[in-house]
Write an enzyme that holds these catalytic residues in place. Structure first.
Site, mmCIF file in Angstrom:
data_model
loop_
_atom_site.group_PDB
_atom_site.id
_atom_site.type_symbol
_atom_site.label_atom_id
_atom_site.label_comp_id
_atom_site.label_asym_id
_atom_site.label_seq_id
_atom_site.Cartn_x
_atom_site.Cartn_y
_atom_site.Cartn_z
ATOM 1 N N GLU A 83 -71.809 94.349 -4.557
ATOM 2 C CA GLU A 83 -72.317 95.391 -5.405
ATOM 3 C C GLU A 83 -73.177 96.380 -5.228
ATOM 4 O OE1 GLU A 83 -72.885 91.857 -8.948
ATOM 5 O OE2 GLU A 83 -74.555 92.639 -8.010
ATOM 6 N N CYS A 133 -78.338 102.386 -4.490
ATOM 7 C CA CYS A 133 -78.560 101.247 -3.648
ATOM 8 C C CYS A 133 -77.531 100.467 -3.218
ATOM 9 C CB CYS A 133 -79.473 100.360 -4.704
ATOM 10 S SG CYS A 133 -79.996 98.787 -3.713
ATOM 11 N N CYS A 140 -76.025 86.955 2.500
ATOM 12 C CA CYS A 140 -77.040 87.235 3.706
ATOM 13 C C CYS A 140 -77.358 86.066 4.350
ATOM 14 C CB CYS A 140 -78.342 87.955 3.207
ATOM 15 S SG CYS A 140 -79.610 88.281 4.232
ATOM 16 N N CYS A 199 -84.181 84.210 2.317
ATOM 17 C CA CYS A 199 -85.302 84.431 1.663
ATOM 18 C C CYS A 199 -85.492 83.372 0.422
ATOM 19 C CB CYS A 199 -85.798 85.897 1.518
ATOM 20 S SG CYS A 199 -85.653 86.807 2.967
ATOM 21 N N CYS A 232 -84.617 85.221 -3.216
ATOM 22 C CA CYS A 232 -83.684 86.336 -3.231
ATOM 23 C C CYS A 232 -82.194 85.717 -3.787
ATOM 24 C CB CYS A 232 -83.501 86.953 -1.953
ATOM 25 S SG CYS A 232 -82.332 87.988 -1.907
ATOM 26 N N GLY A 272 -77.567 91.947 1.417
ATOM 27 C CA GLY A 272 -77.286 91.765 2.924
ATOM 28 C C GLY A 272 -78.682 92.463 3.598
ATOM 29 N N LEU A 324 -92.114 92.896 3.431
ATOM 30 C CA LEU A 324 -93.655 92.257 4.031
ATOM 31 C C LEU A 324 -93.770 90.862 3.053
ATOM 32 C CD1 LEU A 324 -95.461 92.557 6.122
ATOM 33 C CD2 LEU A 324 -96.699 93.766 4.676
ATOM 34 N N HIS A 325 -94.073 90.979 1.892
ATOM 35 C CA HIS A 325 -94.025 89.824 0.940
ATOM 36 C C HIS A 325 -95.351 88.825 1.029
ATOM 37 C CE1 HIS A 325 -90.161 91.475 -0.526
ATOM 38 N NE2 HIS A 325 -89.706 91.088 0.368
ATOM 39 N N ASN A 341 -88.025 89.440 -9.769
ATOM 40 C CA ASN A 341 -86.858 89.351 -10.839
ATOM 41 C C ASN A 341 -86.230 88.201 -10.802
ATOM 42 O OD1 ASN A 341 -86.989 92.366 -11.757
ATOM 43 N ND2 ASN A 341 -86.049 92.674 -9.669
ATOM 44 N N CYS A 354 -83.593 94.546 -8.478
ATOM 45 C CA CYS A 354 -83.765 94.004 -7.006
ATOM 46 C C CYS A 354 -83.604 92.534 -6.920
ATOM 47 C CB CYS A 354 -85.184 94.400 -6.431
ATOM 48 S SG CYS A 354 -85.615 96.057 -6.602
HETATM 49 N N1 SAH Z 1 -82.169 92.436 3.315
HETATM 50 C C1 SAH Z 1 -83.197 93.695 3.230
HETATM 51 C C2 SAH Z 1 -82.576 94.581 2.151
HETATM 52 C C3 SAH Z 1 -82.234 94.286 0.687
HETATM 53 S S1 SAH Z 1 -83.084 93.187 -0.335
HETATM 54 C C4 SAH Z 1 -84.564 93.266 2.958
HETATM 55 O O1 SAH Z 1 -84.947 92.122 2.925
HETATM 56 O O2 SAH Z 1 -85.298 94.148 2.981
HETATM 57 C C5 SAH Z 1 -84.188 94.709 -1.208
HETATM 58 C C6 SAH Z 1 -85.558 94.185 -1.676
HETATM 59 O O3 SAH Z 1 -85.411 93.338 -2.794
HETATM 60 C C7 SAH Z 1 -86.365 93.470 -0.411
HETATM 61 O O4 SAH Z 1 -87.570 93.952 -0.506
HETATM 62 C C8 SAH Z 1 -86.179 92.084 -1.172
HETATM 63 O O5 SAH Z 1 -87.112 91.296 -0.466
HETATM 64 C C9 SAH Z 1 -86.398 92.375 -2.439
HETATM 65 N N2 SAH Z 1 -85.820 91.296 -3.332
HETATM 66 C C10 SAH Z 1 -85.130 90.054 -3.178
HETATM 67 N N3 SAH Z 1 -85.049 89.151 -4.062
HETATM 68 C C11 SAH Z 1 -85.867 89.812 -5.125
HETATM 69 C C12 SAH Z 1 -86.271 89.366 -6.470
HETATM 70 N N4 SAH Z 1 -85.715 88.055 -6.726
HETATM 71 N N5 SAH Z 1 -87.063 90.077 -7.176
HETATM 72 C C13 SAH Z 1 -87.567 91.266 -6.582
HETATM 73 N N6 SAH Z 1 -87.278 91.735 -5.471
HETATM 74 C C14 SAH Z 1 -86.491 90.868 -4.603
HETATM 75 FE FE1 SF4 Z 2 -81.287 88.983 2.746
HETATM 76 FE FE2 SF4 Z 2 -83.135 90.848 1.977
HETATM 77 FE FE3 SF4 Z 2 -82.292 88.750 0.632
HETATM 78 FE FE4 SF4 Z 2 -83.926 88.339 2.416
HETATM 79 S S1 SF4 Z 2 -84.323 89.542 0.639
HETATM 80 S S2 SF4 Z 2 -82.033 86.963 1.725
HETATM 81 S S3 SF4 Z 2 -83.248 89.417 4.152
HETATM 82 S S4 SF4 Z 2 -81.054 90.366 1.244
#
Ligand code: SAH
Ligand code: SF4
Length: 366
Positions: free
Chosen positions: A91, A104, A111, A115, A118, A164, A219-220, A295, A338
């Protein structure tokens, strides 16, 4: 097998043309045809000699991923699902704003980094996208939206924040970034192209050396204990190493700050004490914060922090002098926010019903 010219940056294309016994300026011409004029067939490339066109027809192709579906949100956000073969789709999301249009882009099918919050990570890893499949997303967006009445490109910014981990697909991502920045390609400035990483430290150093674009770091968490839980990669590259890598990156970055993304998870990382710990953590790293309200997706097991908690968290950072933005959720109704991107890796239930299937092939694809 024909060579897909979409996989080449200008260097690659120049080399390829040299092997065909052609002059370097041909590579520039073809690059402009493909990426600026949106040509996917050699017939359209009218300023190439007929003999060269015939030769290209025989040996090469511009194979853009096929468009499987397109959706538009009530807020103007658009999403495309591109076919990357064997039943997989990735996507791409376009987010229009007053001053810019941000695309985006995805870098992998799924991936591997898992995390916990995600949706892409939950699906596991299928494979890396090729450079053609990465740049093909920008190609498609430009094809679909073209230029404004003022003759400006609608896509002004690119963020590698789709599906990814971009730095886990380093070479292909760097090739695609090169095409984005090239004047014969999309001509975007380094400041308007952002790579987002979950913190792959050695690859951050490599990116700094070969293609320093704007950097966002996911960072998170404000300490290793929490980050180990939600970003498992932290066990390999803990926060002290990540902060040092950010400082090294800034030596060559086009912007003088790193953007720290911070997903707001209720009860996990959103307390006032976390905000205060964060201020200490980033003490030596010039940075801005982007707070992302979580989200949700089915069975995530997490809740979005309350607006009140997000406000308190933001205020603590702001009072310490940081620039903080709270990301607006866009494209929620089409699962384009996101962390909601799942493409077609699995999940054959809810999403597929929502996709309005359309069949469209880019012109000239063989
Ligand atoms: N893999 C890379 C880029 C893709 S994710 C990374 O992790 O940075 C893009 C952003 O969306 C990242 O900051 C990720 O942590 C965030 N993200 C992932 N799942 C999410 C969710 N369910 N709600 C809000 N942000 C999320
Ligand atoms: Fe992969 Fe980024 Fe999702 Fe973490 S947040 S699983 S690095 S896509």
């Amino acid at each position: 097998m024909k060579t897909n010219l979409l996989n080449f940056d200008l260097n690659g294309l120049t080399e390829h043309f040299a092997q065909m016994g052609e002059k370097p300026f041909r590579a520039k011409q073809v690059m402009r045809w493909i990426h600026q004029a949106g040509a996917a067939g050699f017939d359209e490339m009218t300023d190439l000699a007929k003999s060269l066109r015939a030769k290209l027809q025989e040996q090469a192709e511009v194979a853009v991923p096929a468009l499987m579906a397109a959706q538009e949100s009530s807020d103007g956000t658009r999403k495309w699902l591109l076919d990357v073969g064997t039943g997989n789709g990735v996507e791409t999301v376009f987010i229009p704003e007053a001053e810019r249009g941000t695309l985006c882009i995805s870098s992998q099918v799924g991936c591997a980094l898992e995390c916990t919050f995600c949706s892409t990570g939950r699906q596991g890893f299928n494979r890396n996208l090729s450079a053609a499949e990465i740049i093909g997303q920008l190609w498609w967006a430009n094809k679909a939206m073209g230029v404004t009445p003022k003759n400006e490109r609608v896509v002004s910014n690119v963020v590698m924040m789709g599906m990814g981990e971009p730095l886990a697909n380093f070479d292909n991502v760097v090739t695609a970034l090169g095409i984005m920045l090239d004047d014969h390609g999309y001509g975007l400035s380094r400041r308007r192209v952002t790579v987002s990483t979950s913190g792959m430290v050695p690859q951050m150093d490599r990116l700094r050396d070969v293609m320093p674009v704007a950097l966002a770091v996911s960072l998170h968490a404000s300490n290793d204990a929490v980050r180990n839980e939600i970003v498992p990669l932290n066990k390999k590259y803990p926060l002290s190493e990540l902060m040092a890598a950010c400082r090294r990156y800034l030596e060559k970055a086009p912007r003088d700050f790193v953007t720290f993304e911070y997903v707001m998870l209720d009860g996990i990382n959103d307390k006032a004490q976390h905000a205060r710990e964060l201020i200490e953590l980033v003490r030596d790293v010039p940075c801005k914060f982007n707070l992302i309200p979580f989200n949700p997706f089915p069975n995530s097991g997490y809740e979005r922090s309350s607006n009140e908690n997000i406000r308190v968290f933001r205020d603590i950072l702001q009072q310490a002098g940081f620039v903080v933005t709270v990301r607006k959720t866009r494209g929620d109704d089409i699962d384009a926010a996101c962390g909601q991107l799942a493409g077609q890796v699995k999940d054959k239930t809810r999403r597929q019903e929502k996709w309005q299937q359309i069949t469209m092939q880019p012109k000239g694809v063989v």
